[in-house]
Design an enzyme around this catalytic site. Structure first.
Site, PDB file in Angstrom:
ATOM      1  N   GLN A 159       1.183  -1.006  -0.274  1.00  0.00           N
ATOM      2  CA  GLN A 159      -0.076  -0.024   0.112  1.00  0.00           C
ATOM      3  C   GLN A 159       0.573   1.202  -0.232  1.00  0.00           C
ATOM      4  O   GLN A 159       0.396   2.330  -0.678  1.00  0.00           O
ATOM      5  CB  GLN A 159      -1.406  -0.160   0.889  1.00  0.00           C
ATOM      6  N   THR A 179      13.740  -9.051 -11.305  1.00  0.00           N
ATOM      7  CA  THR A 179      15.201  -8.089 -11.626  1.00  0.00           C
ATOM      8  C   THR A 179      16.168  -8.490 -10.504  1.00  0.00           C
ATOM      9  O   THR A 179      16.947  -8.008 -10.988  1.00  0.00           O
ATOM     10  CB  THR A 179      14.430  -6.955 -11.021  1.00  0.00           C
ATOM     11  N   LYS A 180      16.042 -10.282 -10.401  1.00  0.00           N
ATOM     12  CA  LYS A 180      17.129 -11.154  -9.709  1.00  0.00           C
ATOM     13  C   LYS A 180      17.819 -11.796 -11.033  1.00  0.00           C
ATOM     14  O   LYS A 180      18.924 -12.182 -10.944  1.00  0.00           O
ATOM     15  CB  LYS A 180      16.673 -11.646  -8.940  1.00  0.00           C
ATOM     16  N   PHE A 187      10.551  -1.544  -1.288  1.00  0.00           N
ATOM     17  CA  PHE A 187      10.528  -3.016  -0.614  1.00  0.00           C
ATOM     18  C   PHE A 187      11.728  -3.183   1.292  1.00  0.00           C
ATOM     19  O   PHE A 187      11.825  -2.182   1.364  1.00  0.00           O
ATOM     20  CB  PHE A 187      12.432  -3.905  -1.270  1.00  0.00           C
ATOM     21  N   GLU A 215       1.382  -1.631   7.894  1.00  0.00           N
ATOM     22  CA  GLU A 215       1.011  -0.755   8.844  1.00  0.00           C
ATOM     23  C   GLU A 215       0.331  -0.734  10.246  1.00  0.00           C
ATOM     24  O   GLU A 215       0.946   0.862  11.089  1.00  0.00           O
ATOM     25  CB  GLU A 215      -1.281  -0.761   8.464  1.00  0.00           C
ATOM     26  N   GLY A 242      -8.547  22.850  21.205  1.00  0.00           N
ATOM     27  CA  GLY A 242      -8.687  23.814  21.995  1.00  0.00           C
ATOM     28  C   GLY A 242      -9.867  23.612  22.060  1.00  0.00           C
ATOM     29  O   GLY A 242     -10.952  24.492  22.968  1.00  0.00           O
ATOM     30  N   GLN A 243     -10.942  23.238  21.419  1.00  0.00           N
ATOM     31  CA  GLN A 243     -12.204  22.880  21.881  1.00  0.00           C
ATOM     32  C   GLN A 243     -12.679  21.735  22.087  1.00  0.00           C
ATOM     33  O   GLN A 243     -12.718  20.431  21.310  1.00  0.00           O
ATOM     34  CB  GLN A 243     -12.889  22.937  19.949  1.00  0.00           C
ATOM     35  N   ASP A 253       0.683   3.107   6.118  1.00  0.00           N
ATOM     36  CA  ASP A 253       0.322   3.238   4.798  1.00  0.00           C
ATOM     37  C   ASP A 253       0.643   4.532   3.946  1.00  0.00           C
ATOM     38  O   ASP A 253       1.721   4.951   3.024  1.00  0.00           O
ATOM     39  CB  ASP A 253      -0.042   2.284   4.180  1.00  0.00           C
ATOM     40  N   LYS A 281      11.464  -5.063   8.794  1.00  0.00           N
ATOM     41  CA  LYS A 281      10.124  -5.254   7.617  1.00  0.00           C
ATOM     42  C   LYS A 281       9.174  -4.506   8.740  1.00  0.00           C
ATOM     43  O   LYS A 281       9.121  -5.048   9.688  1.00  0.00           O
ATOM     44  CB  LYS A 281      10.099  -6.584   6.998  1.00  0.00           C
TER      45      LYS A 281
HETATM   46  N1  COA Z   1      11.785  -9.636  -9.709  1.00  0.00           N
HETATM   47  C1  COA Z   1      12.504 -10.501  -8.802  1.00  0.00           C
HETATM   48  N2  COA Z   1      12.468 -10.597  -7.314  1.00  0.00           N
HETATM   49  C2  COA Z   1      11.465  -9.457  -6.984  1.00  0.00           C
HETATM   50  C3  COA Z   1      10.890  -8.571  -7.635  1.00  0.00           C
HETATM   51  C4  COA Z   1      11.407  -8.230  -9.442  1.00  0.00           C
HETATM   52  N3  COA Z   1       9.970  -7.816 -10.102  1.00  0.00           N
HETATM   53  N4  COA Z   1      10.519  -7.329  -6.676  1.00  0.00           N
HETATM   54  C5  COA Z   1      10.786  -7.703  -5.495  1.00  0.00           C
HETATM   55  N5  COA Z   1      11.795  -8.797  -5.918  1.00  0.00           N
HETATM   56  C6  COA Z   1      12.049  -9.268  -4.649  1.00  0.00           C
HETATM   57  C7  COA Z   1      12.688  -8.618  -3.289  1.00  0.00           C
HETATM   58  O1  COA Z   1      14.327  -8.564  -4.306  1.00  0.00           O
HETATM   59  C8  COA Z   1      13.028  -9.609  -2.595  1.00  0.00           C
HETATM   60  O2  COA Z   1      14.028 -10.342  -2.579  1.00  0.00           O
HETATM   61  P1  COA Z   1      15.310 -10.188  -1.637  1.00  0.00           P
HETATM   62  O3  COA Z   1      14.613 -10.584   0.188  1.00  0.00           O
HETATM   63  O4  COA Z   1      15.434 -12.008  -1.331  1.00  0.00           O
HETATM   64  O5  COA Z   1      16.050  -9.284  -1.642  1.00  0.00           O
HETATM   65  C9  COA Z   1      11.632  -9.951  -2.112  1.00  0.00           C
HETATM   66  O6  COA Z   1      11.719  -9.587  -3.201  1.00  0.00           O
HETATM   67  C10 COA Z   1      10.740  -9.049  -1.063  1.00  0.00           C
HETATM   68  O7  COA Z   1      11.354  -8.168  -0.283  1.00  0.00           O
HETATM   69  P2  COA Z   1      10.304  -7.519   0.490  1.00  0.00           P
HETATM   70  O8  COA Z   1      10.300  -6.381  -0.182  1.00  0.00           O
HETATM   71  O9  COA Z   1      11.037  -7.503   1.662  1.00  0.00           O
HETATM   72  O10 COA Z   1       8.871  -8.615   0.217  1.00  0.00           O
HETATM   73  P3  COA Z   1       8.369  -9.353   1.944  1.00  0.00           P
HETATM   74  O11 COA Z   1       6.947  -9.751   1.500  1.00  0.00           O
HETATM   75  O12 COA Z   1       9.158  -9.822   2.712  1.00  0.00           O
HETATM   76  O13 COA Z   1       8.172  -7.727   3.119  1.00  0.00           O
HETATM   77  C11 COA Z   1       6.644  -5.736   3.376  1.00  0.00           C
HETATM   78  C12 COA Z   1       6.828  -7.001   2.689  1.00  0.00           C
HETATM   79  C13 COA Z   1       6.161  -4.545   3.125  1.00  0.00           C
HETATM   80  C14 COA Z   1       7.084  -6.256   5.095  1.00  0.00           C
HETATM   81  C15 COA Z   1       8.242  -5.021   3.343  1.00  0.00           C
HETATM   82  O14 COA Z   1       8.761  -4.849   1.532  1.00  0.00           O
HETATM   83  C16 COA Z   1       8.482  -3.730   3.910  1.00  0.00           C
HETATM   84  O15 COA Z   1       8.889  -3.511   5.417  1.00  0.00           O
HETATM   85  N6  COA Z   1       8.577  -2.581   3.474  1.00  0.00           N
HETATM   86  C17 COA Z   1       9.095  -1.150   3.590  1.00  0.00           C
HETATM   87  C18 COA Z   1       8.260  -0.961   4.305  1.00  0.00           C
HETATM   88  C19 COA Z   1       6.931  -0.609   3.638  1.00  0.00           C
HETATM   89  O16 COA Z   1       6.571  -0.530   2.838  1.00  0.00           O
HETATM   90  N7  COA Z   1       5.873  -1.308   4.778  1.00  0.00           N
HETATM   91  C20 COA Z   1       4.333  -0.918   3.673  1.00  0.00           C
HETATM   92  C21 COA Z   1       3.662  -1.501   3.002  1.00  0.00           C
HETATM   93  S1  COA Z   1       1.884  -1.322   2.615  1.00  0.00           S
END
Ligand code: COA
Length: 416
Positions: A17, A74-75, A97, A140, A249-250, A169, A137
């Site tokens: 989000q 992108t990996k 991420f 919300e 204040g209200q 978020d 990580k």
């Molecule tokens: N191709 C290949 N790999 C991809 C990709 C793509 N197009 N898009 C994402 N990935 C990979 C990333 O490189 C990462 O890999 P790695 O951990 O091996 O390096 C993985 O997918 C995603 O990681 P992450 O973002 O940590 O996902 P998650 O599902 O474990 O965590 C969150 C989700 C939201 C907790 C985390 O992204 C986070 O803390 N974000 C920052 C705070 C945030 O925005 N939170 C609110 C979200 S509403």
């Protein structure tokens, strides 16, 4: 109509989000937003809380309108190459991420800046860089707890409480959008891109600033006169939860209206604005309160504010929330009905202003979503459907100069 952000190309490397809310806003205002998603699965919200089998969930469609979708792994080296090409000709990259993910992918700030020194790189993280929790990580509710919202929301005899509003978020996404636009204006002057970072904790705290105000007042004087705990209850050394008390204040409170026994939302919010005391008394049929020393000033009213609210509830007992507001508005009293999501979804004013819009979608049919809450005299943002997964892959790759054969090859190695 030329849209203000037309010509700004954004790589939208966001999910869930916080990030998507930011890039959606920029897309509404004309930016070319290309959402980069993992082939086969895409943004996790496409599948979360689905209400129609095989169609993108509302969670996704309501945060990703007006964007294009490019699937790209992108990996993989082939995917990285495509991303590098895209980076070279984009203005902004936005990502949210988990900590370190972009670096692990090989796209650190230094590398991105090397590939395109004019590009703005915008990130959302749970905590700011260098914070002792910056490896966490965050979702919300975690952010609401870390940013001071939870400890100050709810009732004093209940636990810390989460707000339904996405303070962690979408709010962080809005802060990031402001940061990106500022950096774009900065780039016009310097010719250089920069890194823009917003943490969810900071964004929540930014909205909780009145509670930080209250913490300092509490430390100085030992009490907070606008809180329900004053003057009868106890204060500790931290800002307490104040229930539905007004934050300024209200004084104000949520008051029962006709039908509250069966309708959980038959309430209004009533604010006792200091200078509106006379009209309030007139509206309530209590002219004797106007000059009564026990009621005349805010200070005199505070010790028995809940008796006053109880009297207002007696007055409200035979009025629906809408009838009550229709009477009170004539007296210039700040108040509103407590509106449900159903009422908001069907509100003709919100439909007319474009705050709630209906959008046709290839798989879902028409769905309801929010439109721009920001209104302009020279721009009426039009909301278009969120993209299907990979809907614009061929189009984006072709625009980067890839031939049909090369696109086929990228598909063969599952890079797109
Ligand atoms: N191709 C290949 N790999 C991809 C990709 C793509 N197009 N898009 C994402 N990935 C990979 C990333 O490189 C990462 O890999 P790695 O951990 O091996 O390096 C993985 O997918 C995603 O990681 P992450 O973002 O940590 O996902 P998650 O599902 O474990 O965590 C969150 C989700 C939201 C907790 C985390 O992204 C986070 O803390 N974000 C920052 C705070 C945030 O925005 N939170 C609110 C979200 S509403």
């Amino acid at each position: 109509m030329t849209k203000p952000l037309e010509g700004i190309k954004i790589i939208d490397f966001t999910h869930v989000q916080a990030g998507p809310a930011c890039t959606q806003l920029l897309a509404w205002f004309g930016a070319d937003v290309i959402k980069v998603e993992r082939p086969g699965s895409g943004d996790v919200t496409r599948n979360q809380l689905r209400d129609i089998p095989d169609a993108d969930a509302l969670y996704f469609t309501m945060l990703n309108s007006n964007k294009k979708s490019l699937t790209l792994d992108t990996k993989k080296p082939e995917g990285k190459e495509v991303l590098e090409k895209l980076i070279r000709e984009s203005d902004v990259l936005v990502e949210n991420f988990g900590p370190g993910a972009l670096d692990r992918m090989g796209f650190s700030w230094e590398r991105l800046n090397e590939l395109n020194p004019k590009m703005i790189v915008a990130s959302v993280k749970g905590f700011s860089d260098g914070h002792h929790y910056d490896d966490l990580k965050v979702y919300e509710n975690v952010a609401q707890c870390a940013g001071g919202a939870a400890s100050t929301t709810g009732f004093w005899d209940g636990p810390p409480t989460i707000s339904a509003a996405a303070l962690g978020d979408s709010n962080t996404g809005m802060h990031l959008a402001i940061g990106i636009l500022t950096a774009l204006l900065g780039r016009d002057k310097t010719g250089k891109g920069q890194k823009v970072a917003v943490s969810m904790q900071d964004s929540v705290l930014n909205l909780c600033r009145v509670k930080l105000r209250d913490q300092q007042r509490l430390e100085r004087v030992g009490y907070l006169e606008e809180y329900p705990q004053y003057p009868h209850g106890e204060f500790s050394d931290v800002v307490p939860r104040g229930g539905n008390a007004g934050g300024g204040g209200q004084p104000g409170w949520v008051l029962k209206c006709k039908g509250w026994e069966t309708d959980p939302n038959a309430y209004i919010y009533f604010t006792i604005q200091g200078h509106a005391w006379e009209p309030i008394c007139k509206a309530l049929g209590k002219p004797e309160w106007i000059d009564d020393p026990a009621y005349k000033t805010a200070e005199a009213r505070q010790p028995h504010i809940f008796e006053i609210f109880a009297t207002i509830e007696e007055w409200l007992a035979d009025k629906t929330k809408f009838e009550a507001v229709d009477i009170l508005r004539k007296f210039d009293i700040p108040c509103a009905p407590v509106l449900t999501m159903k009422e908001l979804a069907n509100d003709p004013s919100l439909r007319a202003s474009g705050t709630i819009v209906e959008v046709p979608h290839k798989k879902r049919g028409t769905y309801l979503t929010v439109g721009s809450p920001i209104k302009f005299s020279d721009l009426k943002p039009e909301v278009t459907a969120s993209p299907l997964l990979g809907e614009h892959t061929d189009e984006v790759l072709a625009s980067l100069g890839y031939s049909q054969q090369e696109i086929f090859n990228l598909r063969e190695v599952k890079a797109v």
